[in-house]
Structure formats: structure tokens, C-alpha cells
Design a protein around this motif. Structure first.
Motif, short mmCIF file in Angstrom:
data_model
loop_
_atom_site.label_atom_id
_atom_site.label_comp_id
_atom_site.label_asym_id
_atom_site.label_seq_id
_atom_site.Cartn_x
_atom_site.Cartn_y
_atom_site.Cartn_z
N ALA A 35 -19.17 59.60 17.98
CA ALA A 35 -18.68 60.93 18.32
C ALA A 35 -19.33 61.43 19.61
CB ALA A 35 -18.96 61.90 17.17
N ALA A 36 -20.64 61.20 19.74
CA ALA A 36 -21.34 61.63 20.95
C ALA A 36 -20.78 60.94 22.18
CB ALA A 36 -22.83 61.35 20.81
N GLU A 37 -20.45 59.66 22.06
CA GLU A 37 -19.86 58.93 23.18
C GLU A 37 -18.54 59.55 23.62
OE1 GLU A 37 -19.53 55.01 21.65
OE2 GLU A 37 -21.68 54.55 21.85
N ALA A 38 -17.85 60.19 22.66
CA ALA A 38 -16.56 60.81 22.95
C ALA A 38 -16.70 62.30 23.30
CB ALA A 38 -15.62 60.66 21.75
N GLY A 39 -17.95 62.76 23.45
CA GLY A 39 -18.17 64.16 23.80
C GLY A 39 -18.03 65.11 22.63
N LEU A 40 -18.15 64.59 21.41
CA LEU A 40 -18.03 65.41 20.20
C LEU A 40 -19.37 65.51 19.49
CD1 LEU A 40 -14.68 63.87 18.89
CD2 LEU A 40 -14.95 66.00 20.19
N ARG A 41 -19.47 66.47 18.59
CA ARG A 41 -20.70 66.65 17.83
C ARG A 41 -20.39 66.59 16.34
NH1 ARG A 41 -22.23 65.23 21.75
NH2 ARG A 41 -23.58 66.21 23.32
N LEU A 42 -21.21 65.83 15.60
CA LEU A 42 -20.98 65.63 14.17
C LEU A 42 -21.84 66.59 13.36
CD1 LEU A 42 -19.41 63.48 12.35
CD2 LEU A 42 -21.68 62.48 11.98
N VAL A 102 -14.57 57.29 13.31
CA VAL A 102 -14.40 58.18 14.46
C VAL A 102 -13.33 57.63 15.40
CG1 VAL A 102 -15.53 59.21 16.47
CG2 VAL A 102 -16.74 59.08 14.28
N ASP A 103 -13.30 56.31 15.61
CA ASP A 103 -12.25 55.72 16.44
C ASP A 103 -10.86 56.06 15.88
OD1 ASP A 103 -13.83 54.54 18.38
OD2 ASP A 103 -14.08 52.67 17.24
N LEU A 104 -10.70 55.95 14.57
CA LEU A 104 -9.41 56.28 13.96
C LEU A 104 -9.09 57.77 14.14
CD1 LEU A 104 -9.43 54.25 10.61
CD2 LEU A 104 -8.38 53.65 12.79
N LEU A 105 -10.11 58.61 14.03
CA LEU A 105 -9.90 60.04 14.22
C LEU A 105 -9.44 60.33 15.65
CD1 LEU A 105 -10.07 62.94 13.14
CD2 LEU A 105 -12.47 62.97 13.88
N LEU A 106 -10.08 59.70 16.62
CA LEU A 106 -9.70 59.91 18.02
C LEU A 106 -8.25 59.49 18.26
CD1 LEU A 106 -12.95 58.62 19.77
CD2 LEU A 106 -12.23 61.00 19.50
N LYS A 107 -7.84 58.39 17.65
CA LYS A 107 -6.45 57.95 17.79
C LYS A 107 -5.49 58.94 17.14
CE LYS A 107 -7.45 52.98 18.09
NZ LYS A 107 -7.31 51.65 17.43
N SER A 108 -5.89 59.47 15.99
CA SER A 108 -5.01 60.42 15.30
C SER A 108 -4.91 61.73 16.05
CB SER A 108 -5.50 60.65 13.87
OG SER A 108 -6.73 61.32 13.85
N LEU A 109 -5.95 62.08 16.83
CA LEU A 109 -5.88 63.30 17.65
C LEU A 109 -4.86 63.13 18.77
CD1 LEU A 109 -9.67 64.20 17.93
CD2 LEU A 109 -7.94 65.33 16.53
N ASP A 110 -4.80 61.93 19.32
CA ASP A 110 -3.82 61.64 20.38
C ASP A 110 -2.43 61.42 19.81
OD1 ASP A 110 -5.74 61.83 22.36
OD2 ASP A 110 -6.21 59.69 22.30
N MET A 138 -16.39 69.94 17.49
CA MET A 138 -17.08 69.67 16.24
C MET A 138 -16.25 68.77 15.33
SD MET A 138 -18.37 72.39 13.33
CE MET A 138 -19.23 73.37 14.55
N VAL A 139 -16.89 67.72 14.82
CA VAL A 139 -16.30 66.85 13.80
C VAL A 139 -17.15 66.98 12.55
CG1 VAL A 139 -15.82 64.48 13.12
CG2 VAL A 139 -15.32 65.23 15.45
N ALA A 140 -16.53 67.25 11.42
CA ALA A 140 -17.25 67.42 10.16
C ALA A 140 -17.21 66.14 9.34
CB ALA A 140 -16.65 68.57 9.37
N PHE A 141 -18.35 65.79 8.77
CA PHE A 141 -18.43 64.65 7.84
C PHE A 141 -18.81 65.22 6.48
CE2 PHE A 141 -20.98 60.54 6.74
CZ PHE A 141 -20.00 60.19 5.83
#
Length: 333
Positions: free
Chosen positions: A88-95, A301-309, A64-67
Motif C-alpha cells: 500500500a505504501a508503494e502505491a501511496g496509500l496508508r493501511l 492490495v494488488d487486487l484492490l488497486l486493480k478493482s479501483l481502476d 486510506m485502506v482499511a484491513f
């Protein structure tokens, strides 16, 4: 009536192992086409609903990703959310979306709730200083990205050059011969409004022949624009150009002025902000400042994915606004 179907029941119906069903639920791309079809058919037949909370507890990772935004009803934020949701859906996440309407207490409570839920990350378009929220989220290992807000040191952000956008809008009105310009909508506790007004002021800093006026409103919707329109008509110094802080306010202003038989743009030229002409009916002739709203959301979302890694990742991306001239402001000089 509760559905007590278990993964084991799905496995038995599909004729596969429990572990294969679990793999399908968590990483469907790792399961072959035939097995996937059998499992999905069993899920549909049994009306199986995965227990997301249990899955998260087992894996220790939420999808889950919250906006959190202050006005989801604003077509700009609707478009940003659409771009974020698709990426987010492309990355397997739900907003999931949360609207605060600019209320600081509501904003605080939503951030606290998502922190308790251990969401994967938060996209935050705050109406107030987010420093305390950000510190609390990272303490819990939750990364966040700021959207259309002044960047905070150490945090990724996607921002719009709102000051530059305000400057573009008013420079355009000056080019159309306007010398009595109203900046309409919002209040000075909203960072985006502050920046757009600063840009407007920049445009007339060296123009002693130009009068710049401000018309505040507690909301930034069509009804606020209508009310501002009545104030403009009643003003002792009637403006000949209006820069509205968003297109909804601009639509309301225009509606009131047209109802009073005002020539648009001959008597008063109008320009909005965010360019929602493609998002809503009735805006097709409204000049505006365009920002890449959906791209803003997907980039967040791209920035969030990078920050998760890479925890602590703090890149900041700024988008340049664009002037879109239409009939509401275009004059023949």
C-alpha cells in the motif's frame, strides 16, 4: 496546544508558491529535488501537519485502506498486514488495522465506520459471512478484497487452500505411523477451521484403522493449546498425533505435554499451521503448514488497486500450502 500552521505559512517559509506546496503534499514525485528539500525543511521547522480530511474533501479521494481482521494478534495476520502495508505504501496509500476478535457486531461496526470515512478500499478477513458488508461497501463506491475466506461471487479474493493444508498435515502424521489423531483448536463457526478439518477428514476417509478426534477451543492462542493439552492427557483414548489449526495452539499443546514428560514426537507427534517459526521465538522445531502470508497481503492490495481502476474486477488468487517437517513430528520408523 493546537497547531494552526497553514499551507500558506509553509509556502512563505520555503519561498515557494502555495500551489507548489500542495503539489508536494499530494504528489511529491512531481516536485523537483531542490524545491522538495525547501518545502520539507519548512514543514519540519513549522511542525506542519497536513489536514488529511480537508485534502480528501478537496480531491474526493482517500489514501486510506482499511484491513479488518478477526485476530491481528495471530502472527499469521500480523505478517499479512505487514505485506499489505508495504505494498500500500508503494502505491501511496496508508493501511489502518481493525481487529474484531471474531465478534460479528464489532465487525459490522468497523465496516460501517470505514464506509462513513469513505476509505479507498477495504481488505476484509471476516469471521462471518461478509455478503451484507460487501453489498453496502460497493453501494458507496468502495471496493473490497476478501482475505483467507471463501470467495464471494463478483468480488476479488486471495485465499489459502486450507482444505489441502489440513490434508497435508494429517497425511504427514499418517506417514509417521499415527493412528489416533486429534485435530485441535477453533470451532466450526470459523471457515478456515472448517476447511482444515475437512482436509483432515479427507486424509482418513479410507482408513478404517485410524481414529480422528476433534478438540474445540473458543480461542486459538497458546493458552487454548495448553488447555487442550491437559484434555489430551486426561483422555481415555490418548492420541499419538495432533494436528493443530495454527502454530499458537500447537505451541500450547506441546508445552503442556512436555511438562508431563511426554516424548515429542515419540509418544505424540505434533504439527501446526501457518508456519510462524520465522515470526516468533519457540517455534523453531515445530512442524507446520506454510502459507505465503506477506505475499498474501501484498497480493490483496494488488487486487484492490486493480478493482479501483476497474470496478467489478473479481479475480481470485489461491495460494497452495506447503508441508514443513521439523522435530515435533519427525519420527524414525
Amino acid at each position: 496546544m493546537p497547531n494552526h500552521v497553514r499551507i500558506r505559512d509553509v509556502a512563505e517559509r520555503a519561498g515557494v508558491s502555495v500551489s507548489l506546496v500542495s503539489t508536494y503534499l499530494n504528489s511529491p514525485d512531481k516536485v523537483g529535488e531542490r524545491s522538495s528539500a525547501k518545502i520539507q525543511r519548512a514543514i519540519d521547522d513549522l511542525q506542519f501537519v497536513p489536514n488529511e480530511a480537508a485534502r480528501q474533501l478537496r480531491n474526493g479521494v482517500s489514501r486510506m485502506v482499511a484491513f479488518v481482521a478477526f485476530d491481528i494478534g495471530d502472527p499469521f495476520f500480523t505478517a499479512v498486514a505487514r505485506g499489505a502495508q508495504q505494498r500500500a505504501a508503494e502505491a501511496g496509500l496508508r493501511l489502518v488495522l481493525a481487529e474484531t476478535r471474531g465478534d460479528q457486531q464489532t465487525e459490522t461496526e468497523y465496516v460501517a465506520l470505514f464506509k462513513e470515512q469513505r476509505v479507498r478500499g477495504v481488505l476484509l478477513a471476516p469471521a462471518h459471512d461478509p455478503a451484507s458488508y460487501l453489498t453496502g461497501l460497493r453501494r458507496y463506491g468502495i471496493e473490497a478484497v476478501l482475505i483467507d475466506h471463501a470467495p464471494a461471487p463478483g468480488w476479488p479474493a486471495v485465499v489459502v487452500g486450507n482444505r489441502a493444508g489440513g490434508r497435508l498435515a494429517v497425511e504427514h502424521l499418517l506417514d509417521q505411523g499415527c493412528t489416533r489423531i486429534a485435530v485441535a483448536g477453533g470451532t466450526l463457526d470459523i471457515p478456515q477451521v472448517v476447511d482444515r478439518r475437512r482436509g483432515a477428514a479427507d486424509s482418513v476417509a479410507d482408513r478404517s484403522d485410524v481414529l480422528l478426534m476433534s478438540y474445540d477451543s473458543t480461542t486459538r492462542d497458546v493458552s487454548a493449546g495448553r488447555e487442550i493439552g491437559h484434555r489430551l492427557l486426561a483422555s481415555a483414548v490418548r492420541p499419538d498425533g495432533v494436528f493443530c489449526v495454527n502454530d499458537s495452539v500447537a505451541a500450547g499443546v506441546r508445552e503442556t505435554l512436555v511438562a508431563a514428560a511426554t516424548d515429542i514426537p515419540g509418544d505424540i507427534a505434533i504439527i501446526g499451521y501457518n508456519d510462524i517459526a520465522t515470526e516468533a521465538a519457540g517455534f523453531e522445531t515445530l512442524s507446520s503448514i506454510r502459507v505465503p502470508d506477506e505475499h498474501l497481503g501484498s497480493t490483496a492490495v494488488d487486487l484492490l488497486l486493480k478493482s479501483l481502476d476497474h470496478p467489478g474486477f473479481a479475480d481470485q488468487v489461491e495460494f497452495t500450502p506447503e508441508l514443513i517437517i521439523r522435530a515435533s513430528s519427525r519420527r524414525t520408523l
